[in-house]
Motif scaffolding. Structure first.
Motif, PDB file in Angstrom:
ATOM      1  N   THR A  12      60.394  32.707  25.253  1.00 20.96           N
ATOM      2  CA  THR A  12      59.341  31.791  24.821  1.00 20.96           C
ATOM      3  C   THR A  12      58.505  32.510  23.760  1.00 20.96           C
ATOM      4  N   ARG A  13      57.523  31.841  23.245  1.00 21.81           N
ATOM      5  CA  ARG A  13      56.586  32.497  22.337  1.00 21.81           C
ATOM      6  C   ARG A  13      55.830  33.554  23.147  1.00 21.81           C
ATOM      7  N   PRO A  14      55.258  34.572  22.507  1.00 23.65           N
ATOM      8  CA  PRO A  14      54.548  35.608  23.250  1.00 23.65           C
ATOM      9  C   PRO A  14      53.288  35.070  23.913  1.00 23.65           C
ATOM     10  N   ASN A  48      59.533  37.409  29.479  1.00 26.82           N
ATOM     11  CA  ASN A  48      59.675  37.857  28.098  1.00 26.82           C
ATOM     12  C   ASN A  48      59.781  39.379  27.985  1.00 26.82           C
ATOM     13  N   ALA A  49      59.230  40.093  28.978  1.00 25.54           N
ATOM     14  CA  ALA A  49      59.340  41.551  28.961  1.00 25.54           C
ATOM     15  C   ALA A  49      60.790  41.987  29.136  1.00 25.54           C
ATOM     16  N   LEU A  50      61.584  41.152  29.803  1.00 31.19           N
ATOM     17  CA  LEU A  50      63.004  41.448  29.999  1.00 31.19           C
ATOM     18  C   LEU A  50      63.833  40.947  28.820  1.00 31.19           C
ATOM     19  N   ASP A  81      53.108  41.895  24.514  1.00 29.28           N
ATOM     20  CA  ASP A  81      54.424  41.352  24.173  1.00 29.28           C
ATOM     21  C   ASP A  81      54.595  41.265  22.661  1.00 29.28           C
ATOM     22  N   VAL A  82      53.541  40.876  21.961  1.00 25.15           N
ATOM     23  CA  VAL A  82      53.612  40.848  20.495  1.00 25.15           C
ATOM     24  C   VAL A  82      53.949  42.239  19.973  1.00 25.15           C
ATOM     25  N   ALA A  83      53.249  43.251  20.484  1.00 21.99           N
ATOM     26  CA  ALA A  83      53.499  44.619  20.037  1.00 21.99           C
ATOM     27  C   ALA A  83      54.930  45.042  20.365  1.00 21.99           C
ATOM     28  N   ARG A  84      55.397  44.698  21.550  1.00 19.12           N
ATOM     29  CA  ARG A  84      56.757  45.071  21.956  1.00 19.12           C
ATOM     30  C   ARG A  84      57.797  44.433  21.043  1.00 19.12           C
TER      31      ARG A  84
END
Length: 259
Positions: free
Chosen positions: A81-83, A75-77, A88-91
């Motif tokens: 999916t959901r965080p 998910n960082a890329l 990840d939420v902040a990003r």
């Protein structure tokens, strides 16, 4: 309104709640403050969870944790999916992240007052007690989400203790924060159904979903000046610490699962 979220890293229950609050207040979340989980190292956390869950459920939990960590890296890329993390939420919402080892340290209090400048602090499983120097920064105060019918079930793992004591229903409470743990005035409470087939995991997930809804309503009431406060009755307070192996076995004997 400038809102700062205070939380800890947990891949299972907290990210969806944090994401729901961010989605409800677009552009108003100015910081996600991530504190050390349980204020202990990963090895100590693993040892404590092993004692609670036992070998089989701990192995299942470890597999879920590994999958969540892998999903978080993907998910960082690109979010697929959901965080699975507060970072990840902040990003996803373009919110700055702060990771102070101690939220009450003078240097972070200065950053909170001069850089973040929140109107309201919102705690979702903050792992440290906020002292007066922190609580005095936001002009609208600080509120916390607790998965229990406060003042009963103060402390850790309230969903577990609610189940093991055979309560007919659970509850979430949004309350103002004071220096004493889980003791500030209550803004609102919402019931959380307990189903006959619920595991501890099921109840914790449902509590966070309803808790996020309660937080959104509490923030709206504070914003519109319609929030009411009800003092807790200290004579009704009960406190529980993190459960151990014997407590987990007691819940299993009641026909409930942990995961």
């Amino acid at each position: 309104m400038r809102i700062a979220l205070v939380t800890q890293e947990d891949p299972f229950y907290l990210p969806p709640a944090l994401d729901a609050v961010c989605r409800a207040r677009p552009g108003e979340i100015v910081a996600v403050i991530i504190l050390p989980a349980f204020n202990e190292g990963l090895r100590d956390t693993a040892r404590r969870l092993y004692a609670f869950y036992g070998p089989l459920d701990f192995a299942r939990l470890a597999i879920r944790f590994a999958w969540a960590r892998a999903a978080d890296r993907v998910n960082a890329l690109r979010p697929v999916t959901r965080p699975y993390s507060a970072r990840d939420v902040a990003r996803r919402h373009g919110v700055p992240v702060y990771t102070p080892p101690k939220i009450n340290a003078p240097e972070f209090v200065a950053a909170l007052a001069q850089t973040i400048r929140p109107d309201l602090l919102v705690s979702i499983a903050a792992s440290q007690i906020l002292r007066r120097r922190v609580l005095d920064v936001p002009p609208l105060g600080a509120i916390n989400l607790h998965s229990a019918p406060l003042p009963r079930y103060q402390g850790m793992m309230p969903n577990f203790w609610t189940l093991v004591h055979g309560e007919p229903t659970a509850m979430v409470t949004v309350h103002y924060m004071v220096e004493q743990l889980d003791a500030g005035d209550i803004l609102l409470q919402r019931p959380v159904p307990i189903l006959p087939t619920d595991s501890l995991h099921d109840l914790m997930v449902r509590s966070k979903v309803i808790g996020a809804e309660a937080l959104r309503e509490a923030i709206r009431q504070i914003e519109t000046g319609t929030a009411t406060r009800r003092a807790m009755d200290p004579s009704q307070a009960t406190y529980f610490s993190f459960p151990g192996r014997a407590d987990a076995m007691r819940l299993r004997r009641m026909g409930r699962k942990l995961l």
